[in-house]
Design an enzyme around this catalytic site. Structure first.
Site, PDB file in Angstrom:
ATOM      1  N   LYS A 142      32.933  43.639  85.278  1.00  0.00           N
ATOM      2  CA  LYS A 142      31.648  44.233  84.919  1.00  0.00           C
ATOM      3  C   LYS A 142      31.399  44.121  83.419  1.00  0.00           C
ATOM      4  O   LYS A 142      30.309  43.721  82.986  1.00  0.00           O
ATOM      5  CB  LYS A 142      31.590  45.698  85.354  1.00  0.00           C
ATOM      6  CG  LYS A 142      30.251  46.366  85.045  1.00  0.00           C
ATOM      7  CD  LYS A 142      30.199  47.783  85.579  1.00  0.00           C
ATOM      8  CE  LYS A 142      31.035  48.717  84.734  1.00  0.00           C
ATOM      9  NZ  LYS A 142      30.863  50.137  85.122  1.00  0.00           N
ATOM     10  N   ASP A 187      27.106  48.350  88.347  1.00  0.00           N
ATOM     11  CA  ASP A 187      27.616  49.686  88.064  1.00  0.00           C
ATOM     12  C   ASP A 187      27.232  50.622  89.214  1.00  0.00           C
ATOM     13  O   ASP A 187      26.742  50.185  90.251  1.00  0.00           O
ATOM     14  CB  ASP A 187      27.094  50.191  86.721  1.00  0.00           C
ATOM     15  CG  ASP A 187      25.596  50.513  86.741  1.00  0.00           C
ATOM     16  OD1 ASP A 187      24.914  50.157  87.732  1.00  0.00           O
ATOM     17  OD2 ASP A 187      25.116  51.125  85.772  1.00  0.00           O
TER      18      ASP A 187
END
Length: 235
Positions: A145, A163
């Site tokens: 991420k 997220d």
């Protein structure tokens, strides 16, 4: 970049996973309408982490795990005035870094990782942040991420950083459903039209942060209310 509200996804060892059944994947035409509206409302969405270059962006994103962007920006406001390269971070030292970031969660572990990644950048990359996902993920404290955020925000690669906000609304709306973050990332890449890929994750994050909230989604003022599959839409 954390969402502390109770949401449909739950944390597991392998990442975020679904408690309940996912809604069906929306079709191409409806997705085009959704992102057309996002684009009309905000043609150039921006990330909310303050930074001055690729290195400070990398540090800010690494610090943002289990913390809010506002909290990270507050912690780095003075830090980035004096530290904007890996060597300057090494010169600052871990204890001084801790003094700057001690207001955010897991600050000791994060400080340790920032010092380690800074040392690697100096020794192995001539102080330059690499721009491949594999190289970024090889750095301490940098997961997929984080790597995707840096690739997208600095190098304008259509990388999708999933997220909790994106995971929640992807499954809530049908824009990009998936049982874990990897599946949601793939759903974005496979289903969102190419001309919207670059800004897709920012539109989704901002929509989840400010409109499609976990506890009380603002459905009445949502610009895609008529296009999403959320069964519990409120008035």
């Amino acid at each position: 970049m954390v969402d502390k509200s109770p949401v449909t996804p739950i944390a597991r060892a392998g990442g975020l996973r679904q408690k309940a059944c996912m809604v069906a994947q929306l079709d191409y035409h409806r997705i085009r309408k959704i992102f057309g509206r996002f684009h009309a409302a905000d043609p150039e969405p921006k990330g909310e982490l303050d930074h001055v270059n690729a290195y400070t962006l990398l540090v800010a994103v690494a610090l943002s795990a289990q913390a809010t962007d506002v909290g990270v920006n507050r912690a780095t406001h003075d830090l980035f005035k004096i530290v904007d390269t890996p060597q300057k971070m090494l010169d600052l030292g871990e204890e001084a870094l801790i003094e700057h970031i001690k207001t955010i969660g897991l600050y000791r572990n994060k400080a340790r990782n920032v010092m380690k990644l800074s040392k690697i950048l100096v020794e192995d990359y001539d102080g330059v942040v690499p721009n491949s996902r594999a190289a970024l993920q090889s750095l301490p404290g940098v997961g997929r991420k984080t790597a995707n955020v840096v690739l997208n925000m600095w190098w304008h690669m259509p990388a999708q950083a999933v997220d909790t906000h994106i995971f929640r609304i992807g499954n809530r709306t049908g824009i990009c459903p998936g049982r874990d973050v990897n599946a949601v990332e793939r759903a974005i890449e496979d289903n969102i039209p190419a001309d919207y890929q670059l800004h897709a994750h920012h539109w989704l994050i901002l929509h989840g942060r400010y409109t499609c909230k976990a506890r009380k989604p603002l459905c009445a003022t949502c610009i895609i209310r008529d296009l999403c599959e959320f069964e519990d839409k409120n008035l």
